[in-house]
Motif scaffolding. Structure first.
Motif, PDB file in Angstrom:
ATOM      1  N   GLY A   2       6.040  13.461   3.426  1.00 48.67           N
ATOM      2  CA  GLY A   2       6.595  13.804   2.122  1.00 48.67           C
ATOM      3  C   GLY A   2       6.134  12.864   1.025  1.00 48.67           C
ATOM      4  O   GLY A   2       5.306  11.975   1.248  1.00 48.67           O
ATOM      5  N   LYS A   3       6.662  13.039  -0.164  1.00 54.14           N
ATOM      6  CA  LYS A   3       6.329  12.188  -1.296  1.00 54.14           C
ATOM      7  C   LYS A   3       6.818  10.766  -1.036  1.00 54.14           C
ATOM      8  O   LYS A   3       7.802  10.548  -0.337  1.00 54.14           O
ATOM      9  N   ARG A   4       6.117   9.801  -1.641  1.00 56.41           N
ATOM     10  CA  ARG A   4       6.461   8.394  -1.451  1.00 56.41           C
ATOM     11  C   ARG A   4       7.937   8.126  -1.737  1.00 56.41           C
ATOM     12  O   ARG A   4       8.614   7.443  -0.964  1.00 56.41           O
ATOM     13  N   GLU A   5       8.433   8.664  -2.845  1.00 48.59           N
ATOM     14  CA  GLU A   5       9.812   8.375  -3.234  1.00 48.59           C
ATOM     15  C   GLU A   5      10.833   8.952  -2.260  1.00 48.59           C
ATOM     16  O   GLU A   5      11.989   8.496  -2.223  1.00 48.59           O
ATOM     17  N   GLU A   6      10.419   9.913  -1.445  1.00 47.43           N
ATOM     18  CA  GLU A   6      11.310  10.483  -0.435  1.00 47.43           C
ATOM     19  C   GLU A   6      11.274   9.685   0.872  1.00 47.43           C
ATOM     20  O   GLU A   6      12.309   9.483   1.522  1.00 47.43           O
ATOM     21  N   ILE A   7      10.073   9.223   1.267  1.00 49.48           N
ATOM     22  CA  ILE A   7       9.885   8.620   2.587  1.00 49.48           C
ATOM     23  C   ILE A   7      10.049   7.104   2.576  1.00 49.48           C
ATOM     24  O   ILE A   7      10.688   6.531   3.470  1.00 49.48           O
ATOM     25  N   LEU A   8       9.501   6.421   1.559  1.00 46.17           N
ATOM     26  CA  LEU A   8       9.485   4.961   1.572  1.00 46.17           C
ATOM     27  C   LEU A   8      10.869   4.318   1.627  1.00 46.17           C
ATOM     28  O   LEU A   8      11.061   3.366   2.403  1.00 46.17           O
ATOM     29  N   PRO A   9      11.850   4.779   0.860  1.00 44.80           N
ATOM     30  CA  PRO A   9      13.170   4.131   0.950  1.00 44.80           C
ATOM     31  C   PRO A   9      13.752   4.139   2.361  1.00 44.80           C
ATOM     32  O   PRO A   9      14.364   3.164   2.794  1.00 44.80           O
ATOM     33  N   HIS A  10      13.522   5.228   3.079  1.00 46.83           N
ATOM     34  CA  HIS A  10      14.027   5.300   4.454  1.00 46.83           C
ATOM     35  C   HIS A  10      13.322   4.291   5.347  1.00 46.83           C
ATOM     36  O   HIS A  10      13.951   3.633   6.174  1.00 46.83           O
ATOM     37  N   ILE A  21       0.844  -1.205   0.000  1.00 47.48           N
ATOM     38  CA  ILE A  21       0.000   0.000   0.000  1.00 47.48           C
ATOM     39  C   ILE A  21       0.872   1.245   0.000  1.00 47.48           C
ATOM     40  O   ILE A  21       0.625   2.199  -0.749  1.00 47.48           O
ATOM     41  N   LEU A  22       1.922   1.234   0.813  1.00 49.96           N
ATOM     42  CA  LEU A  22       2.842   2.370   0.834  1.00 49.96           C
ATOM     43  C   LEU A  22       3.461   2.614  -0.541  1.00 49.96           C
ATOM     44  O   LEU A  22       3.691   3.762  -0.945  1.00 49.96           O
ATOM     45  N   SER A  23       3.696   1.539  -1.283  1.00 51.58           N
ATOM     46  CA  SER A  23       4.391   1.667  -2.566  1.00 51.58           C
ATOM     47  C   SER A  23       3.542   2.296  -3.656  1.00 51.58           C
ATOM     48  O   SER A  23       4.075   2.697  -4.694  1.00 51.58           O
ATOM     49  N   VAL A  24       2.211   2.399  -3.465  1.00 54.15           N
ATOM     50  CA  VAL A  24       1.362   3.041  -4.469  1.00 54.15           C
ATOM     51  C   VAL A  24       0.842   4.397  -3.984  1.00 54.15           C
ATOM     52  O   VAL A  24       0.023   5.035  -4.651  1.00 54.15           O
ATOM     53  N   ALA A  25       1.302   4.828  -2.815  1.00 57.69           N
ATOM     54  CA  ALA A  25       0.866   6.126  -2.270  1.00 57.69           C
ATOM     55  C   ALA A  25       1.475   7.286  -3.051  1.00 57.69           C
ATOM     56  O   ALA A  25       2.538   7.146  -3.668  1.00 57.69           O
ATOM     57  N   ASP A  26       0.796   8.409  -3.031  1.00 60.03           N
ATOM     58  CA  ASP A  26       1.385   9.646  -3.537  1.00 60.03           C
ATOM     59  C   ASP A  26       2.221  10.302  -2.445  1.00 60.03           C
ATOM     60  O   ASP A  26       3.254  10.904  -2.718  1.00 60.03           O
ATOM     61  N   ARG A  27       1.736  10.141  -1.218  1.00 63.52           N
ATOM     62  CA  ARG A  27       2.362  10.816  -0.080  1.00 63.52           C
ATOM     63  C   ARG A  27       2.307   9.908   1.141  1.00 63.52           C
ATOM     64  O   ARG A  27       1.342   9.164   1.310  1.00 63.52           O
ATOM     65  N   ILE A  28       3.325   9.953   1.965  1.00 60.28           N
ATOM     66  CA  ILE A  28       3.385   9.158   3.187  1.00 60.28           C
ATOM     67  C   ILE A  28       3.608  10.075   4.384  1.00 60.28           C
ATOM     68  O   ILE A  28       4.494  10.931   4.362  1.00 60.28           O
ATOM     69  N   ILE A  29       2.771   9.889   5.406  1.00 62.56           N
ATOM     70  CA  ILE A  29       2.919  10.605   6.667  1.00 62.56           C
ATOM     71  C   ILE A  29       3.205   9.575   7.753  1.00 62.56           C
ATOM     72  O   ILE A  29       2.482   8.583   7.874  1.00 62.56           O
ATOM     73  N   VAL A  30       4.253   9.765   8.510  1.00 62.44           N
ATOM     74  CA  VAL A  30       4.599   8.850   9.600  1.00 62.44           C
ATOM     75  C   VAL A  30       4.212   9.506  10.927  1.00 62.44           C
ATOM     76  O   VAL A  30       4.627  10.631  11.218  1.00 62.44           O
ATOM     77  N   ILE A  31       3.399   8.794  11.702  1.00 57.40           N
ATOM     78  CA  ILE A  31       2.972   9.260  13.026  1.00 57.40           C
ATOM     79  C   ILE A  31       3.664   8.406  14.078  1.00 57.40           C
ATOM     80  O   ILE A  31       3.514   7.179  14.096  1.00 57.40           O
ATOM     81  N   GLU A  32       4.422   9.040  14.941  1.00 58.60           N
ATOM     82  CA  GLU A  32       5.093   8.352  16.046  1.00 58.60           C
ATOM     83  C   GLU A  32       4.828   9.120  17.336  1.00 58.60           C
ATOM     84  O   GLU A  32       4.966  10.342  17.379  1.00 58.60           O
ATOM     85  N   ASP A  33       4.427   8.372  18.376  1.00 59.88           N
ATOM     86  CA  ASP A  33       4.187   8.975  19.684  1.00 59.88           C
ATOM     87  C   ASP A  33       3.262  10.186  19.579  1.00 59.88           C
ATOM     88  O   ASP A  33       3.459  11.199  20.248  1.00 59.88           O
TER      89      ASP A  33
END
Length: 243
Positions: free
Chosen positions: A215-223, A196-208
């Motif tokens: 940011g954009k998928r290509e920026e966030i997903l590799p990390h 699902i993450l791999s077809v997103a336009d944008r990923i937001i990570v929520i922690e604590d």
């Protein structure tokens, strides 16, 4: 489209779950919110939908303050929420549910088109009740078909992959991509599944309870993928789903 400004929410016993979160969801495209269990993802989704009310902060939809509107009023304004465990309706057929979502009678070709988009045959499903006779994967597909029928401005999916088999999961991905093609619709998906993450336009990570990455998928997903070996990292990379 949807803007959250300085949103905070705590449990009745005072535990802080969402901490001064600000973010915006654009009017089209797929945004996936991910992060560790207990980080606040589902609570944030419920706040967006109007199921929970923040203790502080504001929400705006197309510039209108909707902070005090409940889930029904938000639905009227175009926000749809798909539960992690879909509601079952005894006595209501799949066709009837789709017509309720569409707001009127659907022709046979319309029912067929909606169900085929989620990998179901109208002949086999339109007259079946939306109850225990359907599997978890089938009910998820019917729910997404009803979302397609409703044509909401924004649909929020809470961990749609939970409890379904791998074949049904592939169908869900295709349905999300179908929504993504629409120029006038947006979707927010709460998930930690890599597919699902791999077809997103944008990923937001929520922690604590806070936004740690956005940011954009290509920026966030590799990390996220490179960090998946570490138990303390934001999310696990999960290849399969529950059977």
């Amino acid at each position: 489209m949807l803007e959250l400004r300085n949103i905070s929410w705590s449990t009745p016993d005072g535990r802080s779950v969402i901490k001064d979160v600000s973010l915006s969801i654009p009017e089209k495209g797929m945004t996936v919110i991910t992060g560790p269990n207990g980080g606040g993802k589902t609570t944030l989704a419920k706040i967006m939908a109007g199921i929970e009310t923040p203790q502080s902060g504001k929400l705006f939809l197309d510039g209108e303050d909707i902070t005090d509107l409940d889930v029904t009023e938000r639905a009227r304004r175009g926000i749809s929420y798909a539960f992690q465990q879909p509601v079952r309706f005894k006595g209501i057929t799949v066709r009837a549910l789709l017509e309720i979502a569409a707001g009127g009678t659907l022709q046979e070709k319309d029912v067929c088109a909606l169900l085929s988009k989620v990998g179901l045959c109208a002949r086999d499903y339109e007259d079946r009740e939306v109850n225990a006779s359907l599997s978890g994967g089938e009910i998820k597909r019917v729910e997404i078909a009803s979302v397609l029928a409703r044509r909401a401005k924004l649909t929020i999916f809470d961990e749609p992959e939970a409890g379904i088999d791998l074949w049904s999961f592939s169908g869900l991905i295709e349905a999300f991509q179908e929504i993504k093609k629409s120029s006038d619709r947006a979707e927010v998906i709460i998930s930690h599944q890599e597919r699902i993450l791999s077809v997103a336009d944008r990923i937001i990570v929520i922690e604590d309870g806070m936004v740690s990455k956005d940011g954009k998928r290509e920026e966030i997903l590799p990390h996220l993928i490179s960090s998946s070996h570490c138990p303390a990292c934001p999310i696990p990379t999960v290849k399969g789903v529950e059977g």
